[in-house]
Enzyme design. Structure first.
Site, PDB file in Angstrom:
ATOM      1  N   HIS A 182      -3.437   5.026 -10.651  1.00 31.71           N
ATOM      2  CA  HIS A 182      -3.225   3.689 -10.098  1.00 31.71           C
ATOM      3  C   HIS A 182      -2.424   3.702  -8.805  1.00 31.71           C
ATOM      4  CE1 HIS A 182      -3.875   1.862 -14.376  1.00 31.71           C
ATOM      5  NE2 HIS A 182      -5.001   2.247 -13.797  1.00 31.71           N
ATOM      6  N   CYS A 245      -0.071  -4.288   9.836  1.00 30.64           N
ATOM      7  CA  CYS A 245      -0.220  -2.863  10.147  1.00 30.64           C
ATOM      8  C   CYS A 245       0.087  -2.640  11.623  1.00 30.64           C
ATOM      9  CB  CYS A 245      -1.639  -2.405   9.824  1.00 30.64           C
ATOM     10  SG  CYS A 245      -2.026  -0.714  10.366  1.00 30.64           S
TER      11      CYS A 245
END
Length: 340
Positions: A182, A245
Site C-alpha cells: 500500500h 508539484c
C-alpha cells in the site's frame, strides 16, 4: 518499489530503538478520515462516503492458542521458504493504532476520488498529517517487527514480507525483502508527472506556508492525541495551504493507496511472485477485511500451500487457514524465536 527520490542522507527509520522510548505515535488512520458532509466553494457536494470502519463484532478478541498449537505451527514453517503478509496489528506495538482491532476508533475512510476531486478534502488531509507527522515519524520498530526479522533468518527463509502497512518499520527492523503493498507514508507522489519526493521535505515546506499552525504545532499535536475524535481543532483549518508539484504543478498525494485506488501493478506482481516461490504463507496482524490482502490467502489455497494466520481477533480468511492461531504477535513470535 523505487526509492523515494532526493531525500536527506539521514534516515530516521534506521533507528531501531524500542518505540516506548519516544512515546506513542500519531493515529495515522485519522489523517485519512473523511469529513461529513463536505462541499467545496464551487457548490459541488462531497464524494460518496464509505461505511465507517471500526472493531469487528466478535468474541474472538483476547483468545490465546495453547502452546501445543503454537509449536505445531512453528514446525509447519520450519526450514521452508515462507511469504509473510502483515497488517496493522503488526505496528500497534509501535504506537500506531489499527483499523479493526478491539480498541479501534470507528472512522469513515477518505477515498481517492474525494482526495483528488475536492480541495477541502486535500486541505483536511494535509492539515491533519502536518500536525501528526513529526509524532508519526518517531515511531520505531516494535518487538514483533524485530522478532519477525530474526525468524526470517533462523526459522524459515523469507521470500518477501508483503506488508499492508505504510510505516516502513519492517525495513527498519531488518526484514528483507519487503514489499510495500500500500505504499510508504514517508514519500509523496505527483499525480500528474509521477515524481516521487520526500514527505519530510514537504512537511518543512507546509510549515513555512502555514506559520500560524507551525507556531502552535506542539499544542495542536497534544490536543490531537488527547481529543476523542483525534484532532477536532485541526478539522477547522480550512484555510490550510499546501503546495503543488514543483516540477509540473500537479496534485501531490502521499504515496499510499487510498480507498477506491488500486495498488501499483508492479508491486502486486512482485508479491504474487514471492508467494509463488514460497511453500507457506504466514499472515500476521491482519483482519484480511479488504481484498488487497485476502487475495494472497485465496491464491495460496489454490496453490495448495500451507496458510498460518496469527491475529488477535477474527479474520475474513479464518476458514481458509491450515492453522488459525490467536494471541499477541509479540508473545507468539518471541516463543517461536526462543524455540527455533
Amino acid at each position: 518499489m523505487s526509492d523515494a527520490g532526493p531525500t536527506s542522507n539521514v534516515d530516521p527509520m534506521n533507528d531501531v530503538s524500542p518505540v516506548n522510548d519516544v512515546g506513542p505515535a500519531a493515529d495515522v488512520g485519522r489523517w485519512f478520515s473523511t469529513a461529513a458532509p463536505v462541499a467545496d466553494p464551487s457548490g459541488r457536494r462531497g464524494a460518496p462516503r464509505l461505511p465507517a470502519w471500526g472493531p469487528m463484532e466478535s468474541s474472538d478478541y483476547g483468545l490465546q492458542s495453547p502452546p501445543s498449537e503454537l509449536d505445531a505451527a512453528r514446525d509447519l514453517l520450519r526450514g521452508r521458504p515462507v511469504a509473510v503478509l502483515t497488517g496493522a496489528g503488526m505496528s500497534t506495538g509501535s504506537g500506531l493504532p489499527d483499523y479493526r482491532g478491539r480498541d479501534a476508533v470507528p472512522r469513515s475512510p477518505m477515498t481517492y476520488q474525494e482526495f483528488m476531486g475536492h480541495d477541502l478534502a486535500r486541505r483536511r488531509y494535509w492539515a491533519r498529517s502536518t500536525v501528526g507527522w513529526e509524532q508519526f515519524n518517531r515511531a520505531r520498530p516494535g518487538h514483533a517487527h524485530q522478532r519477525l526479522a530474526t525468524l526470517g533468518r533462523t526459522l524459515f527463509t523469507t521470500t518477501a514480507v508483503i506488508t499492508q502497512n505504510v510505516d516502513g518499520l519492517h525495513q527498519a527492523a531488518g526484514s528483507s525483502p519487503v514489499l510495500d503493498l500500500h505504499g510508504r507514508l514517508d514519500r509523496v507522489r505527483c499525480q500528474s508527472c509521477d515524481t516521487l519526493s520526500s514527505r519530510a521535505a514537504l512537511h518543512a515546506r507546509m510549515l513555512s506556508m502555514n506559520p500560524e499552525l507551525a507556531a502552535r504545532l506542539p499544542d495542536l499535536a497534544a490536543d490531537a492525541a488527547q481529543a476523542p475524535d483525534g484532532d477536532a481543532e485541526v478539522d477547522r483549518t480550512s484555510s490550510f495551504r499546501y503546495p503543488p508539484c514543483p516540477l509540473c504543478g500537479g496534485i501531490l498525494k502521499p504515496d499510499v493507496v487510498f480507498f477506491g485506488e488500486s495498488a501499483r501493478p508492479e508491486v502486486v506482481a512482485a508479491a504474487f511472485a514471492a508467494l509463488e516461490q514460497a511453500q507457506a504463507l504466514l499472515v500476521l496482524g491482519s483482519s484480511l477485511t479488504v481484498q488487497s490482502g485476502l487475495r494472497f490467502v485465496r491464491a495460496a489455497g489454490r496453490q495448495h500451500k500451507t496458510v498460518v494466520i496469527l491475529n488477535d481477533g477474527p479474520t475474513r480468511a479464518d476458514p481458509d487457514a491450515t492453522m488459525r492461531l490467536h494471541g499477541r504477535l509479540e508473545d507468539v513470535l518471541e516463543r517461536w524465536d526462543a524455540l527455533s
